[in-house]
Enzyme design. Sequence first.
Site, PDB file in Angstrom:
ATOM      1  N   LYS A  12       0.817  -1.213   0.000  1.00  0.00           N
ATOM      2  CA  LYS A  12       0.000   0.000   0.000  1.00  0.00           C
ATOM      3  C   LYS A  12       0.854   1.268   0.000  1.00  0.00           C
ATOM      4  O   LYS A  12       2.040   1.263   0.317  1.00  0.00           O
ATOM      5  CB  LYS A  12      -0.974  -0.024   1.177  1.00  0.00           C
ATOM      6  CG  LYS A  12      -2.079  -1.052   0.958  1.00  0.00           C
ATOM      7  CD  LYS A  12      -3.181  -0.971   1.985  1.00  0.00           C
ATOM      8  CE  LYS A  12      -4.318  -1.928   1.625  1.00  0.00           C
ATOM      9  NZ  LYS A  12      -5.384  -1.932   2.649  1.00  0.00           N
ATOM     10  N   ARG A  61      -3.333 -10.509   5.130  1.00  0.00           N
ATOM     11  CA  ARG A  61      -3.855 -10.445   3.755  1.00  0.00           C
ATOM     12  C   ARG A  61      -2.755  -9.872   2.865  1.00  0.00           C
ATOM     13  O   ARG A  61      -2.329  -8.734   3.041  1.00  0.00           O
ATOM     14  CB  ARG A  61      -5.106  -9.566   3.706  1.00  0.00           C
ATOM     15  CG  ARG A  61      -5.779  -9.499   2.338  1.00  0.00           C
ATOM     16  CD  ARG A  61      -7.036  -8.642   2.406  1.00  0.00           C
ATOM     17  NE  ARG A  61      -7.772  -8.625   1.135  1.00  0.00           N
ATOM     18  CZ  ARG A  61      -7.519  -7.773   0.150  1.00  0.00           C
ATOM     19  NH1 ARG A  61      -6.568  -6.853   0.283  1.00  0.00           N
ATOM     20  NH2 ARG A  61      -8.215  -7.822  -0.970  1.00  0.00           N
TER      21      ARG A  61
END
Length: 380
Positions: free
Chosen positions: A327, A361
Amino acid sequence: MNIYKLGEITDKEAALNKLGVESGGISIMAKKMELMYFYIKDLKAPAANILKQDALSIGAELAVPGGVILCDKPTYDCILIGTKKHIEILSRKELAQPFGLKALAGELKKFLSSNSFPTRIMGIINANDDSFFEGSRFVAGDAVTQCEKMIADGASIIDIGAVSSRPGAKEVSGEEELERIKPICDAIHDQKLYEKALFSIDSYTPSVVEYSLRSGFGLINDITGAADEKIIELALQYNAKLCIMHMQGTPVSMQKDPHYEDVTAEVSTFFEDRIAKCEAMGLSREQIILDVGIGFGKSLEHNLALLKNMNHFTHFGCEVLIGASRKSMISKIIPTPTEERLPGTLILHLKAVENGASIVRCHDVAEHKQALAVQEALRS
């Protein structure tokens, strides 16, 4: 005689057992080895003074601002510091005290009784062409092949979505989302891949969720965190788990000046409300997974605060998921293109697991499997 300072001992009972400590003393000593910190907001001034004295009387500490003893203000923020044994004593002692300390004792007990869950890896597959990381985009047969590879690499959960949730992503109709996901669901069902791993549908569209659950999926990953009644009903009907994620705003607007007074407290309150709604409809905490929503309506500062305080969310008794894979927060720390953010991802995820997360995740399953194995070896 030689002496050396020990580093952090993660498995305290195992270390004491290895030393040969008598079995009866192991659990007692382990509690004295675990130092805990609690940030208490808006504690009434009289309560702060009582708690300060009670903490000092047993060898713990309550850090308070100047002026508390004079009660210059009605409430104060404080930091409670003590071993696990100290907190156990205070959680009993404060039950008899006024000024809101009984409620505080109840909250402390929740943290002491947090469940422990094994660490699991969730692989990411996107059945769309606009997800932020190109390496996660797959369709039909290719997606199934990637599922099998991720399972072989160490993923016990596979999360599949057909709509991008990256900042600024456009909305997609339920019909189009279902059309994208159907071929993958059908293949998973026909090949009985759901017998090899837990499949998660990354969607909040009831028609898509139901089609996936009928195809053998067992987890609903709802990024809206709305705990919509229809979604909860589907989880109950198919005996599925539900992942509730916190997001401020929507994917279109969420990164436009996100603001919180206290991000950890506000996300915690959000989860408390959603869990209550789920339980009222019959969903148990064992079926609920919590995701703080890294990058979903949060600045770098907010993301870091949530990662540092990840352990706080374990007191709900639900599994906690971390999803910081590749991210943009990594690039905000050190400018890096998406394709080169694996090292930063591993650091963030390992720290989150250390702080209480149990589901990771990620896009890179094999690399996480190796990193988590090394982390576990360092713990033992």
